[in-house]
Design a protein around this motif. Sequence first.
Motif, PDB file in Angstrom:
ATOM      1  N   THR A 249       0.962  -0.946  -0.099  1.00 45.20           N
ATOM      2  CA  THR A 249      -0.019   0.096   0.343  1.00 45.20           C
ATOM      3  C   THR A 249       1.158   1.220   0.188  1.00 45.20           C
ATOM      4  N   PHE A 250       1.321   1.668   0.883  1.00 39.87           N
ATOM      5  CA  PHE A 250       2.528   2.772   1.037  1.00 39.87           C
ATOM      6  C   PHE A 250       3.467   2.929  -0.100  1.00 39.87           C
ATOM      7  N   THR A 251       4.421   1.762  -0.266  1.00 40.50           N
ATOM      8  CA  THR A 251       5.096   1.890  -1.633  1.00 40.50           C
ATOM      9  C   THR A 251       4.434   2.256  -2.998  1.00 40.50           C
ATOM     10  N   VAL A 252       3.019   1.974  -3.241  1.00 44.50           N
ATOM     11  CA  VAL A 252       2.293   2.157  -4.298  1.00 44.50           C
ATOM     12  C   VAL A 252       1.877   4.183  -4.170  1.00 44.50           C
ATOM     13  N   ILE A 253       1.663   3.874  -2.683  1.00 45.70           N
ATOM     14  CA  ILE A 253       1.165   5.780  -2.814  1.00 45.70           C
ATOM     15  C   ILE A 253       2.491   6.475  -3.364  1.00 45.70           C
ATOM     16  N   GLY A 254       3.966   5.969  -2.165  1.00 46.43           N
ATOM     17  CA  GLY A 254       4.804   6.876  -2.667  1.00 46.43           C
ATOM     18  C   GLY A 254       5.243   6.473  -4.390  1.00 46.43           C
ATOM     19  N   GLY A 255       5.584   5.329  -4.883  1.00 44.90           N
ATOM     20  CA  GLY A 255       5.540   5.113  -6.330  1.00 44.90           C
ATOM     21  C   GLY A 255       4.557   6.158  -7.464  1.00 44.90           C
ATOM     22  N   ILE A 256       2.879   6.410  -6.954  1.00 44.88           N
ATOM     23  CA  ILE A 256       1.842   7.280  -7.453  1.00 44.88           C
ATOM     24  C   ILE A 256       2.833   9.247  -7.193  1.00 44.88           C
ATOM     25  N   VAL A 257       3.597   9.284  -5.817  1.00 41.86           N
ATOM     26  CA  VAL A 257       3.480  10.570  -6.415  1.00 41.86           C
ATOM     27  C   VAL A 257       4.995  10.434  -6.764  1.00 41.86           C
ATOM     28  N   GLY A 258       5.672   9.547  -6.848  1.00 38.19           N
ATOM     29  CA  GLY A 258       7.674   9.491  -7.701  1.00 38.19           C
ATOM     30  C   GLY A 258       6.626  10.118  -8.964  1.00 38.19           C
ATOM     31  N   ALA A 259       5.799   8.799  -9.064  1.00 42.86           N
ATOM     32  CA  ALA A 259       5.898   9.016 -10.811  1.00 42.86           C
ATOM     33  C   ALA A 259       4.676  10.529 -11.354  1.00 42.86           C
ATOM     34  N   ARG A 260       4.441  11.017 -10.904  1.00 38.84           N
ATOM     35  CA  ARG A 260       3.821  12.873 -10.938  1.00 38.84           C
ATOM     36  C   ARG A 260       4.756  13.931 -11.097  1.00 38.84           C
ATOM     37  N   VAL A 261       5.493  13.551  -9.865  1.00 43.61           N
ATOM     38  CA  VAL A 261       7.006  14.443  -9.555  1.00 43.61           C
ATOM     39  C   VAL A 261       7.596  14.810 -10.707  1.00 43.61           C
ATOM     40  N   ALA A 262       8.180  12.985 -11.190  1.00 46.66           N
ATOM     41  CA  ALA A 262       9.125  13.184 -11.991  1.00 46.66           C
ATOM     42  C   ALA A 262       8.243  13.862 -13.787  1.00 46.66           C
ATOM     43  N   TYR A 263       6.730  12.786 -13.478  1.00 43.68           N
ATOM     44  CA  TYR A 263       6.309  13.943 -15.307  1.00 43.68           C
ATOM     45  C   TYR A 263       6.582  15.075 -14.798  1.00 43.68           C
ATOM     46  N   VAL A 264       6.346  15.895 -13.867  1.00 49.97           N
ATOM     47  CA  VAL A 264       6.344  17.395 -13.887  1.00 49.97           C
ATOM     48  C   VAL A 264       7.244  18.174 -14.400  1.00 49.97           C
ATOM     49  N   LEU A 265       8.232  17.609 -13.804  1.00 55.76           N
ATOM     50  CA  LEU A 265      10.438  17.795 -13.920  1.00 55.76           C
ATOM     51  C   LEU A 265      10.263  17.609 -15.674  1.00 55.76           C
ATOM     52  N   GLU A 266       9.517  16.280 -16.073  1.00 54.79           N
ATOM     53  CA  GLU A 266      10.190  16.317 -17.467  1.00 54.79           C
ATOM     54  C   GLU A 266       9.118  17.156 -18.790  1.00 54.79           C
ATOM     55  N   HIS A 267       7.725  16.973 -18.275  1.00 52.55           N
ATOM     56  CA  HIS A 267       7.031  18.067 -19.274  1.00 52.55           C
ATOM     57  C   HIS A 267       6.474  19.395 -18.615  1.00 52.55           C
ATOM     58  N   LYS A 268       7.392  20.251 -17.852  1.00 60.59           N
ATOM     59  CA  LYS A 268       6.955  21.618 -17.508  1.00 60.59           C
ATOM     60  C   LYS A 268       6.069  22.594 -18.426  1.00 60.59           C
ATOM     61  N   ASP A 269       6.173  22.614 -19.447  1.00 58.69           N
ATOM     62  CA  ASP A 269       5.320  22.968 -20.544  1.00 58.69           C
ATOM     63  C   ASP A 269       3.792  22.345 -20.569  1.00 58.69           C
ATOM     64  N   GLN A 270       3.593  21.456 -19.719  1.00 61.17           N
ATOM     65  CA  GLN A 270       2.224  21.111 -20.060  1.00 61.17           C
ATOM     66  C   GLN A 270       1.297  21.748 -19.338  1.00 61.17           C
TER      67      GLN A 270
END
Length: 263
Positions: free
Chosen positions: A50-71
Amino acid sequence: MFPDLIKIGDFTIHTYGVLVALGLIASYLTALKFGKKEGIDHKKIDNLFTFTVIGGIVGARVAYVLEHKDQFHSFIDYFAIWKGGIDWFGGFIGGGLVLIFLLWKYKIPILKIGDVAGISIIIGHAIGRIGCTCAGCCYGKPVPPDSPFRDLAIVFPKHEHGSAPAGIPLYPTQPAEAIGNFLIFGILFFLYKNKKFDGEILSVYLVLYGIERFLLEFWRGVTPPIPILGITWNQIVSLLMVLGGIALFIYGMRKKNEAVQTL
């Protein structure tokens, strides 16, 4: 491409979300099966998952935001994960950090859980990539007219919820990765029957997926290469996965041989 599974008026169930959910269920059931094999209580598996999935979702979103700031144009856009926009490697790193912290806190054997995690992650990832194919995300680069892969290209139609460029033959990176992940799962499943040391499954997972993703990045059209280096940051992470997996395998074999010699 089949982005909408069910659409009734303004109500829509997206195929990507359903397949990601199915992937998580498959990962969870796999974790329970092999966690039991490792002698780990299912309640601990539940909490770790459960907590690993939560951490994974947060990490996945943060990485996407950093990579696609223009969106992103407003504050709410950063949190609108229901519209899509996650990065797998970000999720892998975010979930991994949470998992390592929990294993340290509760003093659970890291390598045993690592083996369970390796085979659990890859099956969920494989199913999730089918979702990517349906949504058109993580798409490949355009296939040149004279390429031998032209007949295997995917042409995505124009769709309001589609992410891929419409009407252009693209490398089929999503189904290719799904097939590769299912093959890796099969290899890990076979190896688990005769596991020689703790960490073996994790090390093989890191090496095989790292190689697969490094090669696929040459055909993916989502992440631009880093200037000067000519490779993407995903390929850098992939290389680190391969090196880490090799180091872990060597370490495990040495420990195993030392244990045999002391008998």
